[in-house]
Scaffold this motif. Sequence first.
Motif, short mmCIF file in Angstrom:
data_model
loop_
_atom_site.label_atom_id
_atom_site.label_comp_id
_atom_site.label_asym_id
_atom_site.label_seq_id
_atom_site.Cartn_x
_atom_site.Cartn_y
_atom_site.Cartn_z
N SER A 121 25.08 8.16 23.88
CA SER A 121 24.95 9.16 23.24
C SER A 121 23.58 10.10 22.93
O SER A 121 22.69 9.57 22.90
N ASN A 172 23.72 12.26 20.64
CA ASN A 172 23.69 12.72 19.15
C ASN A 172 23.59 14.24 18.84
O ASN A 172 22.86 14.74 18.17
N TYR A 173 24.42 15.02 19.58
CA TYR A 173 24.44 16.26 19.53
C TYR A 173 25.05 16.69 18.31
O TYR A 173 25.97 15.86 17.81
N LEU A 174 24.80 17.71 17.48
CA LEU A 174 25.55 18.07 16.28
C LEU A 174 26.67 19.00 17.07
O LEU A 174 26.88 19.33 18.08
N PRO A 175 27.77 19.13 16.16
CA PRO A 175 29.09 19.66 16.73
C PRO A 175 28.55 21.05 17.56
O PRO A 175 29.39 21.54 18.45
N GLN A 176 27.95 21.99 16.81
CA GLN A 176 27.68 23.29 17.48
C GLN A 176 26.79 23.13 18.95
O GLN A 176 27.00 23.74 19.79
N GLU A 177 25.92 22.01 18.87
CA GLU A 177 25.38 21.75 20.13
C GLU A 177 26.16 21.16 21.21
O GLU A 177 26.30 21.58 22.37
N GLY A 178 27.29 20.39 20.77
CA GLY A 178 28.26 19.80 21.70
C GLY A 178 29.12 21.23 22.18
O GLY A 178 29.51 21.14 23.33
N GLU A 179 29.26 22.17 21.46
CA GLU A 179 30.04 23.31 21.66
C GLU A 179 29.28 23.94 22.83
O GLU A 179 29.85 24.55 23.71
N ARG A 202 20.14 18.81 27.39
CA ARG A 202 19.99 19.66 26.13
C ARG A 202 20.80 20.68 25.97
O ARG A 202 21.65 20.99 27.07
#
Length: 91
Positions: free
Chosen positions: A30, A32-39, A72
Amino acid sequence: MARIALRKDEILSEQGVGARHRAGLQHLKSFNYLPQEGEQMQLISDHISRVYSDSLEETVKSLLQSLGKLNRPYLTAVEEKLLSVLESEYG
């Protein structure tokens, strides 16, 4: 073109002819990306997938694969320029 399928308990990745990989979710790291980072990661992946083809030159495929392995949720200015050039040339 690389394809990834997420199932209940595993991920299946197909990256060209005969290159198939399975990984159980318990083996995935994992980030641990924030939702916006995942997008943002998904957008980068989609961008790379639009350019990638088995018929590309080896150097181009290697560069795209390297960009796809970044851990990243962003590209540097130089990486964005490289991807843009490749997209205009091959996309």
